[in-house]
Design a protein around this motif. Structure first.
Motif, PDB file in Angstrom:
ATOM      1  N   SER A 195      29.816  -1.403  17.736  1.00 14.71           N
ATOM      2  CA  SER A 195      31.199  -1.424  17.106  1.00 14.71           C
ATOM      3  C   SER A 195      32.413  -2.046  17.982  1.00 14.71           C
ATOM      4  O   SER A 195      32.019  -2.298  19.063  1.00 14.71           O
ATOM      5  CB  SER A 195      31.740   0.050  17.003  1.00 14.71           C
ATOM      6  OG  SER A 195      31.851   0.833  18.241  1.00 14.71           O
ATOM      7  N   ILE A 196      33.360  -2.247  17.210  1.00 12.55           N
ATOM      8  CA  ILE A 196      34.437  -2.936  18.048  1.00 12.55           C
ATOM      9  C   ILE A 196      35.812  -2.074  17.740  1.00 12.55           C
ATOM     10  O   ILE A 196      36.219  -1.555  16.728  1.00 12.55           O
ATOM     11  CB  ILE A 196      35.039  -4.410  17.325  1.00 12.55           C
ATOM     12  CG1 ILE A 196      33.614  -5.417  17.487  1.00 12.55           C
ATOM     13  CG2 ILE A 196      36.102  -5.037  18.124  1.00 12.55           C
ATOM     14  CD1 ILE A 196      33.884  -6.493  16.705  1.00 12.55           C
ATOM     15  N   ALA A 197      36.269  -1.508  18.956  1.00 16.09           N
ATOM     16  CA  ALA A 197      37.307  -0.673  18.817  1.00 16.09           C
ATOM     17  C   ALA A 197      38.581  -1.399  18.632  1.00 16.09           C
ATOM     18  O   ALA A 197      38.763  -2.725  19.285  1.00 16.09           O
ATOM     19  CB  ALA A 197      37.612   0.029  20.299  1.00 16.09           C
ATOM     20  N   LEU A 198      39.657  -0.976  17.927  1.00 21.16           N
ATOM     21  CA  LEU A 198      41.096  -1.627  17.586  1.00 21.16           C
ATOM     22  C   LEU A 198      42.151  -0.382  17.454  1.00 21.16           C
ATOM     23  O   LEU A 198      41.734   0.649  17.411  1.00 21.16           O
ATOM     24  CB  LEU A 198      40.927  -2.582  16.601  1.00 21.16           C
ATOM     25  CG  LEU A 198      40.727  -1.735  15.035  1.00 21.16           C
ATOM     26  CD1 LEU A 198      41.503  -2.364  14.109  1.00 21.16           C
ATOM     27  CD2 LEU A 198      39.384  -1.779  14.815  1.00 21.16           C
ATOM     28  N   GLN A 199      43.152  -0.873  17.578  1.00 18.03           N
ATOM     29  CA  GLN A 199      44.319   0.073  17.235  1.00 18.03           C
ATOM     30  C   GLN A 199      45.347  -0.363  15.929  1.00 18.03           C
ATOM     31  O   GLN A 199      45.684  -1.626  15.869  1.00 18.03           O
ATOM     32  CB  GLN A 199      45.479  -0.055  18.420  1.00 18.03           C
ATOM     33  CG  GLN A 199      46.699   0.770  18.144  1.00 18.03           C
ATOM     34  CD  GLN A 199      46.393   2.279  18.074  1.00 18.03           C
ATOM     35  OE1 GLN A 199      45.567   2.763  18.951  1.00 18.03           O
ATOM     36  NE2 GLN A 199      46.894   3.143  17.151  1.00 18.03           N
ATOM     37  N   THR A 213      23.980  -0.875   7.807  1.00 16.69           N
ATOM     38  CA  THR A 213      25.464  -0.216   7.128  1.00 16.69           C
ATOM     39  C   THR A 213      26.608  -0.270   8.106  1.00 16.69           C
ATOM     40  O   THR A 213      26.722  -0.110   9.116  1.00 16.69           O
ATOM     41  CB  THR A 213      24.987   1.458   6.950  1.00 16.69           C
ATOM     42  OG1 THR A 213      23.859   1.589   6.144  1.00 16.69           O
ATOM     43  CG2 THR A 213      26.083   2.164   6.400  1.00 16.69           C
ATOM     44  N   ALA A 214      27.719  -0.868   7.294  1.00 14.93           N
ATOM     45  CA  ALA A 214      28.900  -1.058   8.154  1.00 14.93           C
ATOM     46  C   ALA A 214      29.908   0.068   7.904  1.00 14.93           C
ATOM     47  O   ALA A 214      29.811   0.797   6.613  1.00 14.93           O
ATOM     48  CB  ALA A 214      29.590  -2.376   7.594  1.00 14.93           C
ATOM     49  N   VAL A 219      35.512  -0.464  13.965  1.00 13.93           N
ATOM     50  CA  VAL A 219      34.598  -0.849  12.844  1.00 13.93           C
ATOM     51  C   VAL A 219      33.176  -1.237  13.347  1.00 13.93           C
ATOM     52  O   VAL A 219      33.100  -2.064  14.511  1.00 13.93           O
ATOM     53  CB  VAL A 219      35.181  -2.280  12.308  1.00 13.93           C
ATOM     54  CG1 VAL A 219      35.414  -3.311  13.321  1.00 13.93           C
ATOM     55  CG2 VAL A 219      34.725  -2.755  11.001  1.00 13.93           C
ATOM     56  N   GLY A 220      32.058  -1.183  12.679  1.00  8.24           N
ATOM     57  CA  GLY A 220      31.086  -1.328  13.226  1.00  8.24           C
ATOM     58  C   GLY A 220      29.832  -1.369  12.280  1.00  8.24           C
ATOM     59  O   GLY A 220      30.049  -1.283  11.030  1.00  8.24           O
ATOM     60  N   VAL A 221      28.685  -1.589  12.825  1.00 10.13           N
ATOM     61  CA  VAL A 221      27.340  -1.833  12.115  1.00 10.13           C
ATOM     62  C   VAL A 221      26.441  -0.842  12.679  1.00 10.13           C
ATOM     63  O   VAL A 221      25.963  -0.791  13.778  1.00 10.13           O
ATOM     64  CB  VAL A 221      26.888  -2.927  11.998  1.00 10.13           C
ATOM     65  CG1 VAL A 221      25.637  -3.169  11.168  1.00 10.13           C
ATOM     66  CG2 VAL A 221      27.894  -4.064  11.186  1.00 10.13           C
ATOM     67  N   VAL A 269      31.597   0.925   4.879  1.00 11.06           N
ATOM     68  CA  VAL A 269      32.101  -0.233   3.973  1.00 11.06           C
ATOM     69  C   VAL A 269      31.049  -0.999   3.379  1.00 11.06           C
ATOM     70  O   VAL A 269      31.429  -1.706   2.211  1.00 11.06           O
ATOM     71  CB  VAL A 269      32.542  -1.142   5.278  1.00 11.06           C
ATOM     72  CG1 VAL A 269      33.059  -2.542   4.737  1.00 11.06           C
ATOM     73  CG2 VAL A 269      33.797  -0.547   6.192  1.00 11.06           C
ATOM     74  N   SER A 270      29.796  -0.852   3.676  1.00 14.05           N
ATOM     75  CA  SER A 270      28.701  -1.519   3.175  1.00 14.05           C
ATOM     76  C   SER A 270      27.545  -0.848   3.331  1.00 14.05           C
ATOM     77  O   SER A 270      27.198  -0.359   4.504  1.00 14.05           O
ATOM     78  CB  SER A 270      28.729  -2.830   3.594  1.00 14.05           C
ATOM     79  OG  SER A 270      27.321  -3.713   3.070  1.00 14.05           O
TER      80      SER A 270
END
Length: 93
Positions: free
Chosen positions: A14-18, A86-87, A26-28, A47-48
């Protein structure tokens, strides 16, 4: 600064964001079964792909498809089963 996280020998990344209002990731997830623990309330949106989830205090598994969301309380664990890549997008409160 974006933060990249990986779990379960790299099978979940995953990638962390604000966001404008909340921290998020957001991740897979690759195919597999996983158990996650929460420290904050989480709202996860597929998401997918599809994600089959056993929420805390539930006996039954529920399947969530693209565009569907579920909420997990803080300080609990929940189980996830994905059949293929799966996203997801997850916000934290």
């Amino acid at each position: 600064m974006l933060q990249v996280n990986q779990y379960f020998d790299g099978k979940v990344k995953s990638i962390a964001l604000q966001t404008e209002t909340l921290p998020a990731t957001v991740g897979v997830m690759s195919a597999g079964q996983y158990q996650f623990s929460t420290s904050q309330k989480e709202v996860m949106t597929v998401v997918s792909g599809t994600m089959t989830v056993r929420l805390p205090s539930a006996d039954d598994w529920q399947t969530f498809a693209q565009g569907e969301s579920f909420t997990v309380a803080a300080n609990v664990s929940f189980d996830v089963d994905v059949a293929g890549d799966t996203a997801y997008f997850c916000t934290y409160e």
